[in-house]
Scaffold this motif. Structure first.
Motif, PDB file in Angstrom:
ATOM      1  N   TYR A 293      30.015  64.228  52.931  1.00 57.43           N
ATOM      2  CA  TYR A 293      29.969  65.347  53.869  1.00 57.43           C
ATOM      3  C   TYR A 293      30.193  64.858  55.296  1.00 57.43           C
ATOM      4  O   TYR A 293      30.049  63.671  55.614  1.00 57.43           O
ATOM      5  CB  TYR A 293      28.623  66.073  53.769  1.00 57.43           C
ATOM      6  N   GLN A 294      30.573  65.805  56.139  1.00 58.90           N
ATOM      7  CA  GLN A 294      30.654  65.583  57.573  1.00 58.90           C
ATOM      8  C   GLN A 294      29.426  66.243  58.197  1.00 58.90           C
ATOM      9  O   GLN A 294      29.215  67.434  58.025  1.00 58.90           O
ATOM     10  CB  GLN A 294      31.934  66.202  58.168  1.00 58.90           C
ATOM     11  N   PRO A 295      28.594  65.472  58.901  1.00 61.18           N
ATOM     12  CA  PRO A 295      27.338  66.024  59.409  1.00 61.18           C
ATOM     13  C   PRO A 295      27.545  67.071  60.495  1.00 61.18           C
ATOM     14  O   PRO A 295      28.597  67.132  61.138  1.00 61.18           O
ATOM     15  CB  PRO A 295      26.605  64.794  59.956  1.00 61.18           C
ATOM     16  N   ALA A 296      26.515  67.879  60.700  1.00 62.58           N
ATOM     17  CA  ALA A 296      26.604  68.990  61.650  1.00 62.58           C
ATOM     18  C   ALA A 296      26.872  68.520  63.073  1.00 62.58           C
ATOM     19  O   ALA A 296      27.536  69.222  63.847  1.00 62.58           O
ATOM     20  CB  ALA A 296      25.316  69.814  61.600  1.00 62.58           C
ATOM     21  N   ASP A 297      26.361  67.339  63.444  1.00 60.30           N
ATOM     22  CA  ASP A 297      26.535  66.881  64.826  1.00 60.30           C
ATOM     23  C   ASP A 297      27.950  66.412  65.134  1.00 60.30           C
ATOM     24  O   ASP A 297      28.238  66.011  66.264  1.00 60.30           O
ATOM     25  CB  ASP A 297      25.519  65.784  65.159  1.00 60.30           C
ATOM     26  N   ARG A 298      28.842  66.466  64.161  1.00 63.53           N
ATOM     27  CA  ARG A 298      30.236  66.107  64.410  1.00 63.53           C
ATOM     28  C   ARG A 298      31.107  67.337  64.686  1.00 63.53           C
ATOM     29  O   ARG A 298      32.331  67.219  64.783  1.00 63.53           O
ATOM     30  CB  ARG A 298      30.821  65.346  63.220  1.00 63.53           C
ATOM     31  N   TYR A 299      30.479  68.499  64.791  1.00 59.33           N
ATOM     32  CA  TYR A 299      31.260  69.727  64.951  1.00 59.33           C
ATOM     33  C   TYR A 299      32.182  69.647  66.166  1.00 59.33           C
ATOM     34  O   TYR A 299      33.385  69.912  66.066  1.00 59.33           O
ATOM     35  CB  TYR A 299      30.337  70.932  65.086  1.00 59.33           C
ATOM     36  N   TRP A 300      31.643  69.268  67.328  1.00 57.71           N
ATOM     37  CA  TRP A 300      32.470  69.213  68.534  1.00 57.71           C
ATOM     38  C   TRP A 300      33.485  68.089  68.469  1.00 57.71           C
ATOM     39  O   TRP A 300      34.584  68.183  69.029  1.00 57.71           O
ATOM     40  CB  TRP A 300      31.593  69.109  69.775  1.00 57.71           C
ATOM     41  N   THR A 301      33.134  67.010  67.784  1.00 58.81           N
ATOM     42  CA  THR A 301      34.117  65.938  67.586  1.00 58.81           C
ATOM     43  C   THR A 301      35.330  66.471  66.838  1.00 58.81           C
ATOM     44  O   THR A 301      36.484  66.199  67.202  1.00 58.81           O
ATOM     45  CB  THR A 301      33.493  64.776  66.803  1.00 58.81           C
ATOM     46  N   PHE A 302      35.076  67.254  65.791  1.00 58.11           N
ATOM     47  CA  PHE A 302      36.182  67.814  65.015  1.00 58.11           C
ATOM     48  C   PHE A 302      36.937  68.877  65.805  1.00 58.11           C
ATOM     49  O   PHE A 302      38.157  69.015  65.638  1.00 58.11           O
ATOM     50  CB  PHE A 302      35.654  68.390  63.701  1.00 58.11           C
ATOM     51  N   GLN A 303      36.253  69.631  66.655  1.00 55.91           N
ATOM     52  CA  GLN A 303      36.956  70.589  67.507  1.00 55.91           C
ATOM     53  C   GLN A 303      37.943  69.877  68.432  1.00 55.91           C
ATOM     54  O   GLN A 303      39.106  70.282  68.561  1.00 55.91           O
ATOM     55  CB  GLN A 303      35.940  71.388  68.328  1.00 55.91           C
ATOM     56  N   TRP A 304      37.490  68.805  69.064  1.00 53.86           N
ATOM     57  CA  TRP A 304      38.371  68.059  69.959  1.00 53.86           C
ATOM     58  C   TRP A 304      39.505  67.387  69.191  1.00 53.86           C
ATOM     59  O   TRP A 304      40.654  67.339  69.665  1.00 53.86           O
ATOM     60  CB  TRP A 304      37.568  67.021  70.750  1.00 53.86           C
ATOM     61  N   LEU A 305      39.195  66.844  68.021  1.00 51.06           N
ATOM     62  CA  LEU A 305      40.237  66.207  67.218  1.00 51.06           C
ATOM     63  C   LEU A 305      41.275  67.220  66.737  1.00 51.06           C
ATOM     64  O   LEU A 305      42.478  66.924  66.693  1.00 51.06           O
ATOM     65  CB  LEU A 305      39.618  65.484  66.022  1.00 51.06           C
ATOM     66  N   GLU A 306      40.820  68.404  66.380  1.00 47.61           N
ATOM     67  CA  GLU A 306      41.755  69.461  65.979  1.00 47.61           C
ATOM     68  C   GLU A 306      42.668  69.830  67.143  1.00 47.61           C
ATOM     69  O   GLU A 306      43.896  69.962  66.990  1.00 47.61           O
ATOM     70  CB  GLU A 306      40.970  70.694  65.509  1.00 47.61           C
ATOM     71  N   LEU A 307      42.061  70.018  68.323  1.00 49.88           N
ATOM     72  CA  LEU A 307      42.848  70.336  69.507  1.00 49.88           C
ATOM     73  C   LEU A 307      43.849  69.226  69.803  1.00 49.88           C
ATOM     74  O   LEU A 307      45.040  69.496  70.054  1.00 49.88           O
ATOM     75  CB  LEU A 307      41.912  70.536  70.705  1.00 49.88           C
ATOM     76  N   LEU A 308      43.402  67.977  69.753  1.00 52.46           N
ATOM     77  CA  LEU A 308      44.283  66.846  70.046  1.00 52.46           C
ATOM     78  C   LEU A 308      45.421  66.750  69.034  1.00 52.46           C
ATOM     79  O   LEU A 308      46.568  66.440  69.404  1.00 52.46           O
ATOM     80  CB  LEU A 308      43.466  65.554  70.048  1.00 52.46           C
ATOM     81  N   THR A 309      45.137  67.031  67.772  1.00 51.21           N
ATOM     82  CA  THR A 309      46.173  66.974  66.735  1.00 51.21           C
ATOM     83  C   THR A 309      47.310  67.941  67.043  1.00 51.21           C
ATOM     84  O   THR A 309      48.497  67.585  66.997  1.00 51.21           O
ATOM     85  CB  THR A 309      45.576  67.287  65.362  1.00 51.21           C
ATOM     86  N   TYR A 310      46.954  69.176  67.384  1.00 52.38           N
ATOM     87  CA  TYR A 310      47.992  70.171  67.675  1.00 52.38           C
ATOM     88  C   TYR A 310      48.698  69.878  68.997  1.00 52.38           C
ATOM     89  O   TYR A 310      49.899  70.146  69.136  1.00 52.38           O
ATOM     90  CB  TYR A 310      47.373  71.575  67.688  1.00 52.38           C
ATOM     91  N   LEU A 311      47.972  69.325  69.968  1.00 52.93           N
ATOM     92  CA  LEU A 311      48.621  68.969  71.227  1.00 52.93           C
ATOM     93  C   LEU A 311      49.632  67.837  71.022  1.00 52.93           C
ATOM     94  O   LEU A 311      50.710  67.837  71.634  1.00 52.93           O
ATOM     95  CB  LEU A 311      47.573  68.555  72.260  1.00 52.93           C
ATOM     96  N   LEU A 312      49.297  66.878  70.171  1.00 54.83           N
ATOM     97  CA  LEU A 312      50.231  65.794  69.889  1.00 54.83           C
ATOM     98  C   LEU A 312      51.469  66.308  69.160  1.00 54.83           C
ATOM     99  O   LEU A 312      52.598  65.877  69.452  1.00 54.83           O
ATOM    100  CB  LEU A 312      49.536  64.715  69.063  1.00 54.83           C
ATOM    101  N   LEU A 313      51.263  67.220  68.204  1.00 55.75           N
ATOM    102  CA  LEU A 313      52.418  67.817  67.523  1.00 55.75           C
ATOM    103  C   LEU A 313      53.295  68.574  68.513  1.00 55.75           C
ATOM    104  O   LEU A 313      54.532  68.489  68.467  1.00 55.75           O
ATOM    105  CB  LEU A 313      51.929  68.755  66.409  1.00 55.75           C
ATOM    106  N   ALA A 314      52.643  69.325  69.424  1.00 54.34           N
ATOM    107  CA  ALA A 314      53.396  70.067  70.430  1.00 54.34           C
ATOM    108  C   ALA A 314      54.142  69.122  71.364  1.00 54.34           C
ATOM    109  O   ALA A 314      55.293  69.382  71.744  1.00 54.34           O
ATOM    110  CB  ALA A 314      52.452  70.967  71.228  1.00 54.34           C
ATOM    111  N   ALA A 315      53.486  68.024  71.749  1.00 53.10           N
ATOM    112  CA  ALA A 315      54.140  67.060  72.637  1.00 53.10           C
ATOM    113  C   ALA A 315      55.365  66.442  71.975  1.00 53.10           C
ATOM    114  O   ALA A 315      56.404  66.236  72.626  1.00 53.10           O
ATOM    115  CB  ALA A 315      53.145  65.970  73.041  1.00 53.10           C
ATOM    116  N   ALA A 316      55.264  66.140  70.679  1.00 57.02           N
ATOM    117  CA  ALA A 316      56.408  65.572  69.968  1.00 57.02           C
ATOM    118  C   ALA A 316      57.565  66.569  69.913  1.00 57.02           C
ATOM    119  O   ALA A 316      58.737  66.198  70.126  1.00 57.02           O
ATOM    120  CB  ALA A 316      55.989  65.164  68.555  1.00 57.02           C
ATOM    121  N   LEU A 317      57.257  67.835  69.655  1.00 53.07           N
ATOM    122  CA  LEU A 317      58.310  68.851  69.617  1.00 53.07           C
ATOM    123  C   LEU A 317      58.919  69.067  70.997  1.00 53.07           C
ATOM    124  O   LEU A 317      60.143  69.239  71.128  1.00 53.07           O
ATOM    125  CB  LEU A 317      57.733  70.169  69.085  1.00 53.07           C
TER     126      LEU A 317
END
Length: 330
Positions: A293-317
């Motif tokens: 499992y991914q613990p509850a205290d990683r919620y914001w970490t995953f929010q930032w990682l999700e945002l960064l993932t899409y920003l990197l995809l956008a930057a590549a495009l």
């Protein structure tokens, strides 16, 4: 260039702002209603329980919040299709881009101004709705939990901002390649939907190393909603949940003290159909199961990682679009 871009963009912007304003007003009203219901359900005296309050809010607002969340995720897709897709494709399709280029405006500047303004507008619009939904649903989320739920996670806080940036850049880049507005709109919606399905299933669970934990099976213990199912002669635990965490192991075998799946003879012995007797039998065998499992205290970490993932995809495009635009459009 800025004035020209605003003039070309004003109709789509007014339609988008009007639709967003209606949804924003509804979210404000919904948020006030949820707060009233939360106060009534939680602060109703000695006879109240949290389980009863969860059931009440779940029955009253689950479907409504699910639909609102769907609209929040749909908003970036529509922005990409109706704002990003025509941004370049319509200009090339009608040939109006040549007029600007003949006025001494470089292709890179032309693309940068158009893409920058529309992307900023999309982010502002999406951020407003995401913030309002997060505020409106906060009492519900606090009581119900499940912020990692794949139907909830992409609708709250900062993750939708990455979707908006990606959708606009993807629509613009696809339009640069197809040069057809309607085709670009369809491909943008398809690409966005595919990514929203594939990323949560294949990439998001692995953005951070999962925690592995061994859980002892005890008779009479609730084990957070876990239940035993028999599949192919193997006793498996299903439905196990940890409050606030994202449990990745949806089905895991019951193991003996040596860490091996319980033998068929033990499973047959403990599968009488009497739940209490079966639980006592598995407990006597010192059964346990392993969950990731991914613990509850990683919620914001995953929010930032999700945002960064899409920003990197956008930057590549975007990098590809700026590389491509001086080539092949003469």
């Amino acid at each position: 260039m800025i004035w020209l871009t605003l003039r070309q963009f004003r109709v789509q912007a007014l339609i988008g702002v009007g639709a967003a304003a209606c949804l924003a007003a509804y979210l404000v009203v919904l948020g006030l209603q949820i707060r009233d219901s939360y106060d009534t359900a939680v602060n109703c005296g000695a006879g109240c329980t949290l389980d009863a309050a969860r059931d009440t809010l779940g029955e009253d607002y689950f479907t409504t919040l699910l639909l609102c969340g769907f609209l929040i995720v749909l908003m970036p897709a529509l922005i990409g299709a109706f704002w990003g897709a025509p941004l370049v494709a319509r200009e090339i399709e009608t040939g109006t881009h040549r007029l600007v280029w003949n006025q001494g405006v470089t292709r890179g500047r032309w693309l940068a101004v158009k893409l920058g303004l529309v992307t900023l507008a999309g982010v502002v619009l999406t951020a407003t709705l995401s913030i309002l939904l997060t505020w409106a649903a906060s009492p519900y989320d606090k009581l119900i939990g499940g912020r990692f739920d794949p139907l909830i996670f992409p609708t709250r806080n900062i993750a939708p901002l990455g979707y908006a940036v990606f959708a606009v850049v993807a629509g613009t880049t696809i339009g640069l390649l197809t040069r057809r507005t309607v085709t670009t709109m369809a491909l943008t919606l398809t690409a966005f939907a595919a990514l929203q399905i594939l990323l949560p299933a294949t990439i998001r669970p692995h953005l951070a190393p999962a925690i592995t934990e061994s859980v002892t099976y005890n008779a009479g213990a609730d084990l957070d909603g876990a239940r035993i199912n028999l599949k192919g002669g193997v006793a498996r635990i299903e439905g196990y949940a940890k409050p606030g965490a994202w449990v990745l192991s949806t089905s895991t075998a019951l193991l003996d003290p040596a860490g091996k799946p319980l033998s068929r003879s033990v499973v047959a012995q403990c599968s009488t159909g009497d739940r209490d007797r079966d639980e006592a039998c598995y407990t006597a065998q010192k059964a346990h199961f392993v969950v990731k499992y991914q613990p509850a205290d990683r919620y914001w970490t995953f929010q930032w990682l999700e945002l960064l993932t899409y920003l990197l995809l956008a930057a590549a495009l975007a990098a590809f679009a700026f590389w491509r635009i001086p080539r092949g459009l003469n």
